[in-house]
Scaffold this motif. Structure first.
Motif, PDB file in Angstrom:
ATOM      1  N   ILE A  20       3.952 -10.826   3.084  1.00  0.00           N
ATOM      2  CA  ILE A  20       5.184 -10.937   2.283  1.00  0.00           C
ATOM      3  C   ILE A  20       6.410 -10.827   3.204  1.00  0.00           C
ATOM      4  O   ILE A  20       7.424 -11.489   2.986  1.00  0.00           O
ATOM      5  CB  ILE A  20       5.236  -9.811   1.224  1.00  0.00           C
ATOM      6  CG1 ILE A  20       4.183 -10.067   0.145  1.00  0.00           C
ATOM      7  CG2 ILE A  20       6.616  -9.712   0.591  1.00  0.00           C
ATOM      8  CD1 ILE A  20       4.069  -8.953  -0.877  1.00  0.00           C
ATOM      9  N   CYS A  21       6.274 -10.019   4.249  1.00  0.00           N
ATOM     10  CA  CYS A  21       7.421  -9.785   5.146  1.00  0.00           C
ATOM     11  C   CYS A  21       7.648 -10.924   6.114  1.00  0.00           C
ATOM     12  O   CYS A  21       8.646 -10.941   6.822  1.00  0.00           O
ATOM     13  CB  CYS A  21       7.207  -8.483   5.924  1.00  0.00           C
ATOM     14  SG  CYS A  21       6.997  -7.098   4.826  1.00  0.00           S
TER      15      CYS A  21
ATOM     16  N   PHE B  43      -6.273  -4.876   3.069  1.00  0.00           N
ATOM     17  CA  PHE B  43      -5.865  -4.308   1.781  1.00  0.00           C
ATOM     18  C   PHE B  43      -5.983  -5.337   0.660  1.00  0.00           C
ATOM     19  O   PHE B  43      -5.730  -5.026  -0.491  1.00  0.00           O
ATOM     20  CB  PHE B  43      -4.415  -3.798   1.910  1.00  0.00           C
ATOM     21  CG  PHE B  43      -3.900  -3.048   0.722  1.00  0.00           C
ATOM     22  CD1 PHE B  43      -4.601  -1.972   0.185  1.00  0.00           C
ATOM     23  CD2 PHE B  43      -2.697  -3.402   0.119  1.00  0.00           C
ATOM     24  CE1 PHE B  43      -4.133  -1.277  -0.916  1.00  0.00           C
ATOM     25  CE2 PHE B  43      -2.216  -2.718  -0.984  1.00  0.00           C
ATOM     26  CZ  PHE B  43      -2.934  -1.649  -1.498  1.00  0.00           C
ATOM     27  N   HIS B  44      -6.426  -6.563   0.994  1.00  0.00           N
ATOM     28  CA  HIS B  44      -6.306  -7.631  -0.016  1.00  0.00           C
ATOM     29  C   HIS B  44      -7.182  -7.399  -1.250  1.00  0.00           C
ATOM     30  O   HIS B  44      -6.867  -7.875  -2.338  1.00  0.00           O
ATOM     31  CB  HIS B  44      -6.551  -9.024   0.602  1.00  0.00           C
ATOM     32  CG  HIS B  44      -7.973  -9.491   0.645  1.00  0.00           C
ATOM     33  ND1 HIS B  44      -8.695  -9.593   1.815  1.00  0.00           N
ATOM     34  CD2 HIS B  44      -8.818  -9.897  -0.340  1.00  0.00           C
ATOM     35  CE1 HIS B  44      -9.907 -10.039   1.544  1.00  0.00           C
ATOM     36  NE2 HIS B  44     -10.005 -10.229   0.242  1.00  0.00           N
ATOM     37  N   THR B  45      -8.278  -6.647  -1.108  1.00  0.00           N
ATOM     38  CA  THR B  45      -9.158  -6.428  -2.265  1.00  0.00           C
ATOM     39  C   THR B  45      -8.528  -5.492  -3.300  1.00  0.00           C
ATOM     40  O   THR B  45      -9.013  -5.392  -4.423  1.00  0.00           O
ATOM     41  CB  THR B  45     -10.512  -5.844  -1.815  1.00  0.00           C
ATOM     42  OG1 THR B  45     -10.249  -4.666  -1.027  1.00  0.00           O
ATOM     43  CG2 THR B  45     -11.306  -6.844  -0.993  1.00  0.00           C
ATOM     44  N   ARG B  46      -7.449  -4.815  -2.924  1.00  0.00           N
ATOM     45  CA  ARG B  46      -6.825  -3.863  -3.856  1.00  0.00           C
ATOM     46  C   ARG B  46      -5.334  -4.127  -4.052  1.00  0.00           C
ATOM     47  O   ARG B  46      -4.678  -3.424  -4.824  1.00  0.00           O
ATOM     48  CB  ARG B  46      -7.003  -2.443  -3.317  1.00  0.00           C
ATOM     49  CG  ARG B  46      -8.436  -2.048  -3.113  1.00  0.00           C
ATOM     50  CD  ARG B  46      -8.530  -0.728  -2.344  1.00  0.00           C
ATOM     51  NE  ARG B  46      -8.282   0.426  -3.151  1.00  0.00           N
ATOM     52  CZ  ARG B  46      -7.861   1.604  -2.671  1.00  0.00           C
ATOM     53  NH1 ARG B  46      -7.640   1.745  -1.379  1.00  0.00           N
ATOM     54  NH2 ARG B  46      -7.643   2.613  -3.462  1.00  0.00           N
ATOM     55  N   CYS B  47      -4.806  -5.110  -3.360  1.00  0.00           N
ATOM     56  CA  CYS B  47      -3.346  -5.285  -3.341  1.00  0.00           C
ATOM     57  C   CYS B  47      -2.838  -5.980  -4.609  1.00  0.00           C
ATOM     58  O   CYS B  47      -3.296  -7.075  -4.943  1.00  0.00           O
ATOM     59  CB  CYS B  47      -2.942  -6.114  -2.118  1.00  0.00           C
ATOM     60  SG  CYS B  47      -1.160  -6.368  -2.024  1.00  0.00           S
ATOM     61  N   PRO B  48      -1.849  -5.387  -5.300  1.00  0.00           N
ATOM     62  CA  PRO B  48      -1.296  -6.022  -6.503  1.00  0.00           C
ATOM     63  C   PRO B  48      -0.510  -7.294  -6.177  1.00  0.00           C
ATOM     64  O   PRO B  48      -0.253  -8.094  -7.073  1.00  0.00           O
ATOM     65  CB  PRO B  48      -0.354  -4.954  -7.077  1.00  0.00           C
ATOM     66  CG  PRO B  48      -0.542  -3.718  -6.266  1.00  0.00           C
ATOM     67  CD  PRO B  48      -1.230  -4.079  -5.001  1.00  0.00           C
ATOM     68  N   ALA B  49      -0.131  -7.506  -4.906  1.00  0.00           N
ATOM     69  CA  ALA B  49       0.695  -8.672  -4.539  1.00  0.00           C
ATOM     70  C   ALA B  49      -0.103  -9.699  -3.741  1.00  0.00           C
ATOM     71  O   ALA B  49       0.488 -10.568  -3.083  1.00  0.00           O
ATOM     72  CB  ALA B  49       1.885  -8.191  -3.720  1.00  0.00           C
ATOM     73  N   VAL B  50      -1.420  -9.630  -3.788  1.00  0.00           N
ATOM     74  CA  VAL B  50      -2.260 -10.481  -2.931  1.00  0.00           C
ATOM     75  C   VAL B  50      -1.976 -11.987  -3.130  1.00  0.00           C
ATOM     76  O   VAL B  50      -1.719 -12.442  -4.239  1.00  0.00           O
ATOM     77  CB  VAL B  50      -3.762 -10.150  -3.179  1.00  0.00           C
ATOM     78  CG1 VAL B  50      -4.162 -10.457  -4.605  1.00  0.00           C
ATOM     79  CG2 VAL B  50      -4.660 -10.869  -2.188  1.00  0.00           C
ATOM     80  N   MET B  51      -1.990 -12.719  -1.985  1.00  0.00           N
ATOM     81  CA  MET B  51      -1.807 -14.180  -2.014  1.00  0.00           C
ATOM     82  C   MET B  51      -3.043 -14.795  -1.351  1.00  0.00           C
ATOM     83  O   MET B  51      -3.828 -14.100  -0.713  1.00  0.00           O
ATOM     84  CB  MET B  51      -0.550 -14.571  -1.225  1.00  0.00           C
ATOM     85  CG  MET B  51       0.713 -13.885  -1.723  1.00  0.00           C
ATOM     86  SD  MET B  51       2.122 -14.175  -0.635  1.00  0.00           S
ATOM     87  CE  MET B  51       1.736 -13.177   0.771  1.00  0.00           C
TER      88      MET B  51
ATOM     89  N   TYR C 175       0.843  -1.208   0.000  1.00  0.00           N
ATOM     90  CA  TYR C 175       0.000   0.000   0.000  1.00  0.00           C
ATOM     91  C   TYR C 175       0.875   1.254   0.000  1.00  0.00           C
ATOM     92  O   TYR C 175       0.623   2.197  -0.762  1.00  0.00           O
ATOM     93  CB  TYR C 175      -0.922  -0.011   1.222  1.00  0.00           C
ATOM     94  CG  TYR C 175      -1.786   1.225   1.337  1.00  0.00           C
ATOM     95  CD1 TYR C 175      -2.648   1.593   0.307  1.00  0.00           C
ATOM     96  CD2 TYR C 175      -1.734   2.034   2.470  1.00  0.00           C
ATOM     97  CE1 TYR C 175      -3.435   2.730   0.398  1.00  0.00           C
ATOM     98  CE2 TYR C 175      -2.524   3.171   2.575  1.00  0.00           C
ATOM     99  CZ  TYR C 175      -3.359   3.519   1.538  1.00  0.00           C
ATOM    100  OH  TYR C 175      -4.136   4.648   1.626  1.00  0.00           O
ATOM    101  N   THR C 176       1.917   1.257   0.816  1.00  0.00           N
ATOM    102  CA  THR C 176       2.825   2.411   0.844  1.00  0.00           C
ATOM    103  C   THR C 176       3.489   2.584  -0.521  1.00  0.00           C
ATOM    104  O   THR C 176       3.640   3.699  -1.021  1.00  0.00           O
ATOM    105  CB  THR C 176       3.921   2.223   1.921  1.00  0.00           C
ATOM    106  OG1 THR C 176       3.326   1.733   3.107  1.00  0.00           O
ATOM    107  CG2 THR C 176       4.631   3.525   2.212  1.00  0.00           C
TER     108      THR C 176
END
Ligand code: SF4
Length: 334
Positions: free
Chosen positions: A331-332, A300-308, A263-264
């Motif tokens: 991810i972290c 943030f998962h509904t908008r995250c480009p890296a969602v798993m 998101y950042t």
């Protein structure tokens, strides 16, 4: 990796030896709401937020409109009562639920600078009357002499004292707002989007004034903004909020140069040239979900480009990923 230890150290070494002015643990603020069809619900504007602010630092809160940053600032000032279980320590004293009788006294220690100077100054009063008010409320002497000092501090000539707010420019009105916030000698000032209603040419002047006053008076700022360029200029540390939660918290330099949360990254991609390598533009799809019905798992998962897959069901912990850097993202933890 450590969990939920947000007592990181500001970028400037002089803060290393300074004590915490504010310690916030598990702060929540829920509002009861009614939908257009009359159904009652709960809106978790701030949901389990913890951080500490050192005396003399500028700690910024950033995020899109509606992420809870202004509610958080106002709750810290006692303008909203936090939910049970929240803990707010101001100079070591429990301020979690300030009774009305003590609220007046707390106003001497912590103040608010508003976003819109036009809306917060009484249009029927002169600047002199506006600035004298805090001294009258607190039955303090020497108000007349103090307001001359305040006008000088914020760079306004004494001739403005007899004017009404509508006779002044936006920048001049914000200087009056700053003078009023300083009147009682506070240690902490919550600056809620203090320049976003001003012309770009005036914004820098007001930011410089805030910085000068901070040095002169050893003020601590909680600086709330959606403008990452302004935040980059003024902050020691920055917390990024999304739907009522802090998702990344670190020093100013780490945030802009070692960005970790998706998101950042997306927010910073809208100002590609601010520092470091030019960033690729990341366009977030979808609207910000309602805080009254946040998505499961990572909000943030509904908008995250890296969602798993895991992001849809499990909320990520807020963990320390490196010195002074805290992030809530699966991810972290991989
Ligand atoms: Fe994206 Fe998943 Fe990280 Fe949330 S936890 S920010 S959805 S990768």
């Amino acid at each position: 990796m450590q969990h939920n230890n947000t007592n990181s150290i500001a970028k400037t070494s002089n803060h290393d030896v300074q004590k915490n002015i504010l310690e916030v643990s598990h702060l929540k603020k829920t509002f009861q709401i009614k939908s257009p069809d009359g159904k009652k619900g709960l809106l978790k504007a701030v949901d389990d937020v913890s951080f500490k602010i050192k005396k003399g630092e500028t700690f910024s809160l950033v995020g899109e409109s509606g992420c809870g940053k202004s509610t958080l600032g106002r709750t810290l000032l006692g303008l909203y009562t936090p939910d049970r279980g929240s803990k707010i320590l101001f100079n070591g004293e429990d301020n979690s639920n300030i009774p009305k009788s003590k609220r007046k006294n707390f106003a001497k220690q912590a103040q608010l600078i508003f976003q819109d100077p036009s809306a917060c100054l009484n249009p029927r009063r002169t600047i002199k009357q506006i600035l004298l008010e805090p001294f009258k409320i607190h039955k303090m002497k020497n108000g007349e002499a103090k307001i001359m000092e305040l006008m000088d501090m914020v760079g306004l000539a004494s001739r403005f004292l007899d004017r009404f707010p509508h006779e002044m420019s936006g920048g001049q009105k914000q200087r009056v707002g700053i003078a009023r916030a300083l009147a009682l000698g506070p240690e902490l000032i919550v600056c809620d989007e203090p320049v976003s209603a001003l012309d770009v040419s005036i914004q820098a002047q007001v930011i410089n004034l805030l910085e000068d006053l901070q040095k002169q008076l050893n003020l601590t700022y909680l600086f709330i903004s959606h403008d990452l360029s302004v935040v980059h200029h003024i902050s020691d540390r920055v917390a990024v909020m999304y739907l009522g939660k802090i998702v990344e918290l670190t020093t100013r330099d780490n945030l802009y140069e070692q960005t970790q949360h998706p998101y950042t990254k997306a927010l910073l991609s809208s100002i590609p040239d601010i520092c470091g390598e030019p960033r690729e533009k990341i366009i977030l799809t979808g609207d910000v979900p309602s805080p009254s019905n946040p998505p499961s798992g990572c909000r943030f998962h509904t908008r995250c480009p890296a969602v798993m897959d895991i992001c849809k069901t499990k909320e990520p912990d807020f963990i320390q990923t490196s010195s002074n850097h805290f992030v809530a993202c699966h991810i972290c933890t991989k």
